[in-house]
Design a protein around this motif. Structure first.
Motif, mmCIF file in Angstrom:
data_model
loop_
_atom_site.group_PDB
_atom_site.id
_atom_site.type_symbol
_atom_site.label_atom_id
_atom_site.label_comp_id
_atom_site.label_asym_id
_atom_site.label_seq_id
_atom_site.Cartn_x
_atom_site.Cartn_y
_atom_site.Cartn_z
ATOM 1 N N VAL A 185 0.863 -1.185 0.000
ATOM 2 C CA VAL A 185 0.000 0.000 0.000
ATOM 3 C C VAL A 185 0.896 1.230 0.000
ATOM 4 O O VAL A 185 1.840 1.313 0.789
ATOM 5 C CB VAL A 185 -0.925 0.027 1.235
ATOM 6 C CG1 VAL A 185 -1.775 1.295 1.251
ATOM 7 C CG2 VAL A 185 -1.819 -1.207 1.261
ATOM 8 N N LEU A 186 0.597 2.191 -0.890
ATOM 9 C CA LEU A 186 1.475 3.344 -1.065
ATOM 10 C C LEU A 186 0.761 4.669 -0.830
ATOM 11 O O LEU A 186 -0.398 4.847 -1.201
ATOM 12 C CB LEU A 186 2.057 3.358 -2.484
ATOM 13 C CG LEU A 186 2.853 2.124 -2.922
ATOM 14 C CD1 LEU A 186 3.327 2.310 -4.356
ATOM 15 C CD2 LEU A 186 4.039 1.882 -2.004
ATOM 16 N N SER A 187 1.509 5.597 -0.231
ATOM 17 C CA SER A 187 1.082 6.994 -0.157
ATOM 18 C C SER A 187 1.530 7.701 -1.432
ATOM 19 O O SER A 187 2.231 7.124 -2.273
ATOM 20 C CB SER A 187 1.728 7.682 1.048
ATOM 21 O OG SER A 187 1.301 7.111 2.255
ATOM 22 N N ALA A 188 1.134 8.962 -1.571
ATOM 23 C CA ALA A 188 1.683 9.790 -2.653
ATOM 24 C C ALA A 188 3.153 10.032 -2.353
ATOM 25 O O ALA A 188 3.598 9.970 -1.206
ATOM 26 C CB ALA A 188 0.927 11.106 -2.742
ATOM 27 N N ARG A 189 3.937 10.308 -3.381
ATOM 28 C CA ARG A 189 5.384 10.410 -3.235
ATOM 29 C C ARG A 189 5.812 11.768 -2.703
ATOM 30 O O ARG A 189 5.313 12.801 -3.134
ATOM 31 C CB ARG A 189 6.055 10.142 -4.585
ATOM 32 C CG ARG A 189 5.759 8.743 -5.117
ATOM 33 C CD ARG A 189 6.345 8.543 -6.509
ATOM 34 N NE ARG A 189 7.779 8.826 -6.488
ATOM 35 C CZ ARG A 189 8.394 9.556 -7.396
ATOM 36 N NH1 ARG A 189 7.715 10.079 -8.407
ATOM 37 N NH2 ARG A 189 9.682 9.751 -7.315
ATOM 38 N N ILE A 228 -0.521 7.954 -9.198
ATOM 39 C CA ILE A 228 0.776 8.073 -9.875
ATOM 40 C C ILE A 228 1.834 7.261 -9.132
ATOM 41 O O ILE A 228 2.641 6.551 -9.736
ATOM 42 C CB ILE A 228 1.191 9.554 -9.989
ATOM 43 C CG1 ILE A 228 0.223 10.301 -10.909
ATOM 44 C CG2 ILE A 228 2.628 9.684 -10.488
ATOM 45 C CD1 ILE A 228 0.383 11.814 -10.866
ATOM 46 N N SER A 229 1.839 7.354 -7.803
ATOM 47 C CA SER A 229 2.811 6.635 -6.983
ATOM 48 C C SER A 229 2.712 5.133 -7.210
ATOM 49 O O SER A 229 3.717 4.449 -7.445
ATOM 50 C CB SER A 229 2.567 6.969 -5.504
ATOM 51 O OG SER A 229 3.455 6.269 -4.676
ATOM 52 N N ALA A 230 1.492 4.590 -7.129
ATOM 53 C CA ALA A 230 1.298 3.145 -7.286
ATOM 54 C C ALA A 230 1.638 2.673 -8.697
ATOM 55 O O ALA A 230 2.218 1.598 -8.884
ATOM 56 C CB ALA A 230 -0.140 2.778 -6.926
ATOM 57 N N VAL A 274 2.064 -9.440 -6.754
ATOM 58 C CA VAL A 274 2.207 -8.406 -5.733
ATOM 59 C C VAL A 274 1.244 -7.280 -6.093
ATOM 60 O O VAL A 274 1.448 -6.548 -7.066
ATOM 61 C CB VAL A 274 3.643 -7.855 -5.669
ATOM 62 C CG1 VAL A 274 3.718 -6.717 -4.656
ATOM 63 C CG2 VAL A 274 4.623 -8.952 -5.306
ATOM 64 N N ASN A 275 0.161 -7.180 -5.340
ATOM 65 C CA ASN A 275 -0.794 -6.097 -5.573
ATOM 66 C C ASN A 275 -0.235 -4.796 -4.999
ATOM 67 O O ASN A 275 0.076 -4.720 -3.807
ATOM 68 C CB ASN A 275 -2.132 -6.426 -4.912
ATOM 69 C CG ASN A 275 -2.907 -7.480 -5.678
ATOM 70 O OD1 ASN A 275 -3.481 -7.197 -6.723
ATOM 71 N ND2 ASN A 275 -2.900 -8.712 -5.173
ATOM 72 N N VAL A 276 -0.094 -3.798 -5.870
ATOM 73 C CA VAL A 276 0.386 -2.487 -5.454
ATOM 74 C C VAL A 276 -0.828 -1.568 -5.367
ATOM 75 O O VAL A 276 -1.390 -1.168 -6.391
ATOM 76 C CB VAL A 276 1.435 -1.930 -6.439
ATOM 77 C CG1 VAL A 276 1.945 -0.578 -5.945
ATOM 78 C CG2 VAL A 276 2.585 -2.902 -6.597
ATOM 79 N N VAL A 277 -1.257 -1.273 -4.136
ATOM 80 C CA VAL A 277 -2.549 -0.647 -3.884
ATOM 81 C C VAL A 277 -2.375 0.832 -3.543
ATOM 82 O O VAL A 277 -1.484 1.203 -2.781
ATOM 83 C CB VAL A 277 -3.276 -1.360 -2.721
ATOM 84 C CG1 VAL A 277 -4.689 -0.820 -2.552
ATOM 85 C CG2 VAL A 277 -3.289 -2.871 -2.941
#
Length: 803
Positions: free
Chosen positions: A37-41, A116-118, A173-176
């Motif tokens: 799980v990713l935040s914005a960069r 964009i990050s993901a 690998v799910n990039v959420v």
């Protein structure tokens, strides 16, 4: 399954994003099943908000938008997010044309950062051969229709997540995308700031994850923010309850909502450092710590609202009206403090809600304001809330008193019913210092004492060397960290917030010119706490700065006796300022160098003991001179020259022989007994014949033999078995406004206490009603750089004990 969540700082261009990819790749290569799980960069969310604010004001935003786009794709050839950039172009253009935007539009704008990050991480992983799949959380997490702070619809969201992960499982690998979701009409919503942590917690819950790993820029949860408190310690383990408490009180790594989904399934949360992957971080589980925890957390983006009204005295339901009015306008109160009379109520709200909150309360209390039952409703911006988690009220006086000593006055404070958590509101510009002061008091770490030394001659230089030599041992034994951050003479100053080195003598030659205000600004800039100014000068000019230093938070230690012998008006003003600002001024070396004279007199006087007389040999230089002259059959000029050669006198010995130095010391003791004598009241026997008082030092030194006849006559006229002593004598009725102060050359029996003084020792006889004719006698080395410096050092350590 493990859920990995990466924050914005971890995903910034450069070292961060490469570390993130390496961590994911390592886990895949080790056969671990993970979801990311990713935040914005970086600061993308802040950037998008700033651009949005420019667009709504119809200001030029294109340059900032292009810089944002460039940052997102820099160094990644073949990566394209043209659709997202086009969406942003259209949204910003529309906002600029309309001059307005809704929370719905804002959610659409901010969501692009996570998308964009993901997509970028998915792109990089695929290039490295990892089976990565971009997963838009808007297709998984469904919420109500509240934009900006949406609430998930659990049942529907869980079904979506399980369905998706059945389709994309195994080696995938799910990039959420974190933070973002959608309502039942498929409109983009967001979960509020720090919402990416919430997304990760929800996924961990729905997927029955083995562990949620939250990767940040720090190595876990600390006793305080390590960016603000350098001595902060990592907490190895926390319980969910303790973590929830920290989250509620503003710990910026945690989000209160994050904890709840994990508690439901008892899923451990580990806080890790992206940039130090070998560090085990902080583990949060259901298991309670035996001794509990203590930590400091901070809420920064807040404002304090004060409602005051004498007419509210005894009225019931004032607080109910406040909460009802604020709740009706969706304004949350994070802290409240009020007196039982309800005459004054303080509320802490989000800074972005402060103006609206004031307006709402003015409307609610319109009639009360008209009748003057409510006097005023004010907003105090630029404040922060410090919460001490695990602080027992029984020991709260220690950090509170330390704050007051450092001139940090809390605007508001309250505690939980359990008495284990205390929150304080302080001005934001005092936050850094306040955190360091509190942290130093509630944890068993060294309390830092920041010292500025003025004057680095014989006494000052010796003192600095003594402190540097003893500092480590003192820290080990007393947990006091003596940090000399400034060394100054009359022209130049050496400044180092982390403390001077043993090379300070050469370093100070490269120092900078300064005014006293520069030292104060330096201490403020670097948030230095527990300040002490040391005056080792003999300067009247420097004593003019004493009151300024006290007002700016410095305690004072001085070997310079000038300040205590200036006008009685200044003497009282200085004491008044010390009391007003709760500072200390210690000057034990003013009279007896390293001897415990002033402390003894203060103790006797404060205990109610009636001191009836103080007399003694106050000058080490004149003690040597007359001890030697009385004992040996030598010329006075010869003994005086020997004292000069040994460095016992000033370069111009008339400064010793005139008696003014002894007079000043006697005056200091008189004022310790609350007598209001001035220097002009002292009867001083000047040992220099009138014809030798004028002219230069060299001229006087050439005429020393003219003293021989005078003092040989005085010596020869004594009674048998008597010796000469130059003494100070405070006597008379010491219960009156003023005492009698005599400085004179006397002949005393050789067998008396005064007569038995040897070498350059000083001796003081303190007569009291209780002791009658038997005085308390204090005798020892009364002069010398090492002795005086050690006395100053003792005063410094006494101050640290009082702190």
């Amino acid at each position: 399954m493990k859920v990995l969540k990466f924050g914005g700082k971890s995903l910034a261009n450069g070292k961060g994003i490469h570390k993130v990819v390496d961590i994911i790749e390592d886990k895949v290569n080790n056969g671990e099943l993970i979801t990311v799980v990713l935040s914005a960069r970086g600061k993308s969310t802040d950037e998008l908000e700033a651009i949005l604010d420019k667009a709504v004001r119809n200001e030029s935003y294109q340059e900032q938008l292009e810089a944002f786009k460039k940052y997102q794709v820099a160094d990644y050839a073949g990566f394209s997010v043209d659709d997202e950039f086009e969406t942003l172009d259209k949204l910003f253009e529309g906002v600029s044309l309309l001059g307005d935007y809704s929370k719905r539009i804002k959610d659409q704008v901010l969501s692009q950062g996570e998308v964009i990050s993901a997509k970028l991480i998915t792109h990089i992983l695929k290039e490295k051969g990892v089976n990565a799949h971009f997963t838009d959380s808007r297709e998984l997490i469904k919420t109500d229709g509240t934009f900006g702070e949406a609430q998930p619809l659990d049942k529907l969201s869980k079904e979506n997540v399980i369905t998706h992960f059945k389709k994309y499982n195994g080696t995938t690998v799910n990039v959420v995308t974190g933070f973002i979701a959608s309502n039942t009409d498929n409109e983009t919503t967001t979960l509020g700031r720090n919402g990416s942590n919430y997304t990760a917690a929800l996924l961990a819950n729905y997927l029955d994850a083995e562990e949620l790993q939250n990767f940040t820029h720090v190595s876990g949860i600390y006793t305080a923010n390590p960016d603000l408190v350098s001595d902060a310690r990592k907490i190895e383990k926390l319980s969910f309850a303790e973590a929830n408490e920290l989250a509620y009180f503003g710990a910026n790594i945690l989000h209160a909502k994050t904890i709840i989904p994990l508690i439901e399934k008892n899923i451990p949360l580990r806080i890790l450092n992206t940039f130090d992957h070998n560090n085990r971080g902080t583990l949060i589980t259901a298991e309670n710590n035996a001794n509990g925890i203590k930590s400091l957390s901070v809420l920064e983006n807040v404002s304090l609202i004060n409602l005051e009204g004498r007419g509210l005295l005894g009225k019931v339901g004032v607080d109910a009206r406040i909460f009802k009015a604020l709740a009706h306008n969706n304004i949350s109160v994070s802290m409240i403090s009020q007196g039982s009379s309800e005459r004054g109520i303080g509320l802490v709200v989000g800074a972005d809600k402060a103006v609206e909150a004031k307006k709402v309360l003015e409307q609610e209390f319109e009639a009360d304001l008209y009748k003057r039952d409510v006097n005023i409703i004010t907003v105090e911006n630029d404040v922060s809330v410090i919460s001490i988690i695990g602080q027992d009220l029984s020991t709260f006086h220690r950090p509170y008193n330390a704050l007051i000593k450092n001139q940090v006055i809390p605007l508001l404070f309250n505690n939980t019913v359990s008495g284990k958590n205390v929150s304080l509101v302080v001005y934001k510009n005092q936050l850094h210092k306040a955190l360091n002061v509190i942290h130093g008091e509630i944890f068993e770490i060294s309390r830092k004492i920041n010292i500025a030394v003025f004057g680095h001659g014989l006494v000052g230089g010796t003192l600095i060397d003594q402190i540097l030599k003893s500092a480590k041992e003192i820290e080990k034994r007393k947990k006091i960290d003596l940090n000399i951050f400034a060394v100054a003479n009359s022209k130049k100053i050496l400044l180092n917030k982390n403390g001077i080195e043993t090379s300070w003598r050469s370093d100070v030659k490269e120092g900078i010119q300064y005014e006293i205000g520069d030292i104060i600004k330096f201490a403020d800039k670097h948030h230095l706490e527990n300040l002490i100014a040391i005056d080792n000068t003999a300067s009247k000019e420097f004593t003019d700065h004493y009151i300024t230093l006290v007002e700016e938070g410095f305690d004072l230690v001085s070997s310079n006796k000038v300040a205590n012998t200036l006008s009685f008006e200044f003497y009282k003003e200085l004491r008044s300022k010390l009391e007003e600002h709760q500072k200390q001024y210690l000057y034990e070396t003013n009279v007896g160098a390293g001897l415990p004279l002033i402390d003894t007199i203060k103790l006797l006087h404060l205990s109610g003991e009636n001191i009836t007389r103080i007399k003694g040999v106050f000058s080490g230089s004149l003690s040597y001179l007359f001890n030697t002259f009385s004992k040996e059959e030598r010329l006075f000029s010869e003994v005086l020259q020997e004292a000069i050669d040994k460095g016992f006198t000033e370069p111009d010995p008339r400064e010793d022989l005139c008696g003014n130095d002894v007079g000043r010391k006697l005056l200091i003791l008189a004022r310790e007994l609350d007598l209001s004598n001035e220097f002009t009241d002292i009867n001083i026997h000047n040992l220099i014949p009138e014809n030798l008082r004028e002219g230069g030092a060299n001229e006087f030194l050439e005429k020393l033999k003219e003293l021989d006849l005078v003092y040989q006559k005085i010596k020869s006229e004594q009674k048998p078995n008597h010796v000469l002593r130059y003494i100070g004598d405070l006597h008379g009725d010491l219960f009156e406004e003023k005492g009698i102060l005599d400085v004179k050359l006397v002949s005393v029996p050789e067998s008396s206490a005064l007569g038995q003084v040897k070498g350059s020792d000083s001796i003081f006889e303190i007569y009291t009603e209780s002791y009658g004719d038997q005085p308390i006698v204090i005798q020892g080395a009364g002069a010398g750089a090492a002795v005086t410096a050690r006395g100053v050092f003792g005063d410094i350590l006494r101050l640290t004990e009082k702190g």
